[in-house]
Design an enzyme around this catalytic site. Structure first.
Site, PDB file in Angstrom:
ATOM      1  CD  GLU A   1       8.344   1.397  -3.666  1.00 41.01           C
ATOM      2  OE1 GLU A   1       9.067   0.376  -3.716  1.00 41.01           O
ATOM      3  OE2 GLU A   1       7.206   1.390  -3.174  1.00 41.01           O
TER       4      GLU A   1
ATOM      5  CG  ASP B   1       5.581   2.991   0.566  1.00 40.78           C
ATOM      6  OD1 ASP B   1       5.449   2.024   1.330  1.00 40.78           O
ATOM      7  OD2 ASP B   1       6.069   2.892  -0.576  1.00 40.78           O
TER       8      ASP B   1
ATOM      9  CG  HIS C   1       5.734  -3.310  -4.757  1.00 41.26           C
ATOM     10  ND1 HIS C   1       6.215  -3.486  -3.478  1.00 41.26           N
ATOM     11  CD2 HIS C   1       5.085  -4.468  -5.067  1.00 41.26           C
ATOM     12  CE1 HIS C   1       5.895  -4.679  -3.035  1.00 41.26           C
ATOM     13  NE2 HIS C   1       5.212  -5.297  -3.969  1.00 41.26           N
TER      14      HIS C   1
ATOM     15  CG  ASP D   1       2.799   0.875  -2.163  1.00 35.73           C
ATOM     16  OD1 ASP D   1       1.920   0.677  -3.022  1.00 35.73           O
ATOM     17  OD2 ASP D   1       3.832   0.185  -2.071  1.00 35.73           O
TER      18      ASP D   1
END
Length: 593
Positions: A38, A36, A177, A182
């Protein structure tokens, strides 16, 4: 004895193992790296990675984790900080992507890459590899969003967001998030989906990847609904057993488009659910692609199918209205254009945009903002209520008699001119405020002023373009068809009244006369929309703007104001270009001067 038994059993074991190899790699033996990211935005071409989190699992066992913040090399937008909690200070001492990427690629080497909405994460990783000169390792990729859409029903989960699926599969991780959290939640979702897939006969990596590329059993069973579709442009309506319209679509080729709903290329969860309910597909053949597009809009507005997402509620459009037939008109937000002599601006897609446009207009022309019914008699008797805007000089305070009706009427005329034609006073007033705020380094406030101005300019451009078009009693246009002939369209007061085609090599005039004679009678309506829905008129305008389109007849004056908002389209593109905040504000100002 043990050794002998092992020796005698070896050939049989090898034979069984060979059969398993033929079936594929068992999922229990596959190493998955669940990743994951960001980022500072949604576009891999313009945004950068701020955090990477990954978990390596095999057979339900966690083999390792990878987590690091990444210095994006630029500012993190405030809304991203609010969403993720990652601040500029947190990434200030973090390594850059050129240091992090080799370590992650080594961590994931030889594994299957898994992500929730994989195109997003894989897109950023591919962009990072390209920027740093690394070849993309071509990982096998599994998308848990796509798997969930194929495995779970709407009765089980309302949507396929990570938080929803994590709750459904009782994940111990809380998606918030942040990359590693995540990724851990996605691991639990992956294991839950694999467990469900086992009951569907999916036990190997090859079967898993094939399952994600094949139509659902329901799609295969309903393929018969596409039989008999004509090879022509038109509109198609999916209907259930009771005749309720579930979905309306359009295509230049009804046969190929309807067939595509029953193939693996159709992955939308809602559409797959719709296919399960559908019992028939009703085609409506149209003369041209333009007619198909317009009919689609009308049918969606009429039937409001539950699986169509756009154009369902044109009656919910908002308009900014300059009231009429009162001594002191004001700006109000309404849902309907009436034949009342008022001036209308719009339509707007949301109340927020309508309010921003109204605020921009109020800044340039300080009309009264109170909602009281203000009459001359109330003012003369001193019974009208004043407000704080009058006290601070943001309103001429006609309610208190400080501004006579004649002076207020000049303000109303200025507002009317800005809405219908000359937008320069609104733009100049907004730019003065933007420049002042930018000089004071108050960039967020300057951006808010820019957004107000943009809302007004967009609405004014749309309204003025529609009003000029819908004033024409009749427009007849033609454009080249693919077969060498012509497509004809008759437009009356902004509404498509008739269409037709001219065969290749035929004389055009008789066909034009026939289409005009058989076209629908249209009564002009109030406001910029005229006799049609705004979306229909804009659809026709796009068709008229296509290269090769020719005007055959125009009954009326089809003109736009010289200083109208349409001339500011270039500014809108420049104002929202991805640049630094202070540069964006300055660039928003320059082209409008």
């Amino acid at each position: 004895m043990t050794c002998e038994g092992a020796d005698h059993a070896a050939p049989a074991a090898r034979a069984v193992q060979g059969t398993l190899e033929d079936l594929g790699t068992p999922l229990a033996d596959v190493a998955f790296v669940v990743v994951d990211l960001e980022t500072t935005g949604s576009s891999a071409a313009e945004a950068a990675i701020t955090e990477i989190g990954a978990v390596k699992v095999r057979g339900g066992e966690v083999l390792g984790e990878f987590a690091t913040l990444v210095d994006p090399g630029g500012p993190i937008p405030p809304f991203i900080t609010a969403l993720t909690g990652i601040t500029q200070q947190m990434v200030a001492a973090a390594p850059r992507i050129e240091s992090v990427l080799p370590a992650f690629l080594e961590f994931a080497r030889g594994c299957v890459l898994v992500a929730h909405n994989a195109p997003f994460d894989v897109g950023f990783l591919k962009a990072a590899c390209a920027a740093q000169g690394y070849p993309w390792p071509a990982f096998p990729v599994v998308d848990t969003v796509d798997l969930a859409r194929r495995v779970l029903t709407r009765d089980e989960v309302p949507d396929c967001r990570l938080a929803t699926l994590a709750r459904h599969f009782r994940s111990t991780a809380d998606p918030r998030h942040r990359a590693l959290a995540d990724a851990r939640a996605t691991v639990d979702v992956l294991h839950g989906l694999i467990e469900r897939l086992g009951s569907l006969g999916v036990h190997s990596l090859e079967e898993l990847r094939t399952f994600a590329k094949t139509p659902t059993p329901e799609q295969r069973r309903k393929r018969r609904l596409a039989d008999g579709m004509p090879d022509a442009p038109g509109v198609y309506l999916f209907e259930d057993a009771r005749g309720e319209v579930l979905y309306v679509g359009k295509s230049t080729n009804l046969r190929s488009r309807v067939r595509s709903y029953f193939t693996a290329s159709e992955t939308r969860r809602g559409i797959r659910e719709m296919i399960g309910l559908a019992e028939r597909v009703r085609p409506i053949v149209c003369a041209t692609a333009l007619e198909a597009e317009v009919r689609e809009l009308r049918l969606i507005a009429e039937h409001k199918p539950r699986y169509n997402r756009r154009s369902k509620f044109p009656e919910r459009a908002l308009w900014l209205k300059l009231t009429a037939h009162e001594p002191f008109p004001r700006l109000s937000i309404v849902r309907e254009c009436r034949d009342d002599g008022a001036v209308y601006l719009g339509p707007f897609g949301s109340t927020r945009l309508a309010e921003e446009a109204r605020a921009a207009l109020h800044e340039a022309v300080p009309l009264r903002q109170c909602t009281q019914r203000l009459t001359l008699r109330l003012v003369e008797q001193g019974r009208a209520r004043g407000c704080v805007l009058g006290e601070i000089g943001r309103c001429g305070a006609p309610c208190e008699g400080r501004e006579p009706p004649e002076a207020y009427a000049r303000r109303v005329e200025a507002a009317r001119a800005a809405m219908e034609g000359d937008v320069r006073p609104v733009i100049d007033a907004a730019l003065l405020r933007i420049d002042r705020l930018a000089a004071q380094m108050r960039y967020e406030e300057a951006a808010a002023q820019r957004d107000r101005l943009a809302a007004f300019v967009r609405a004014a451009a749309r309204s003025q373009r529609l009003a000029a078009f819908t004033r024409c009693a009749q427009i007849v246009a033609a454009r080249p068809a693919l077969d060498g002939g012509w497509e004809l369209a008759v437009v009356r007061y902004g509404r498509l009244a008739g269409t037709g085609t001219v065969p290749r090599g035929a004389h055009v005039r008789p066909y034009v006369d026939a289409v005009v004679a058989t076209s629908e009678t249209v009564v002009p309506g109030p406001g910029p929309a005229g006799g049609a829905l705004p979306e229909e008129s804009e659809c026709i305008l796009r068709w008229l703007d296509l290269p090769g389109t020719r005007l055959v007849e125009v009954d009326g004056e089809w003109t736009c104001p010289v200083h109208g908002a349409e001339s500011r389209r270039e500014w809108l593109d420049r104002a929202y270009a991805p640049v630094e905040p202070e540069d964006r504000v300055r660039r928003a100002g320059r082209p409008l001067r």
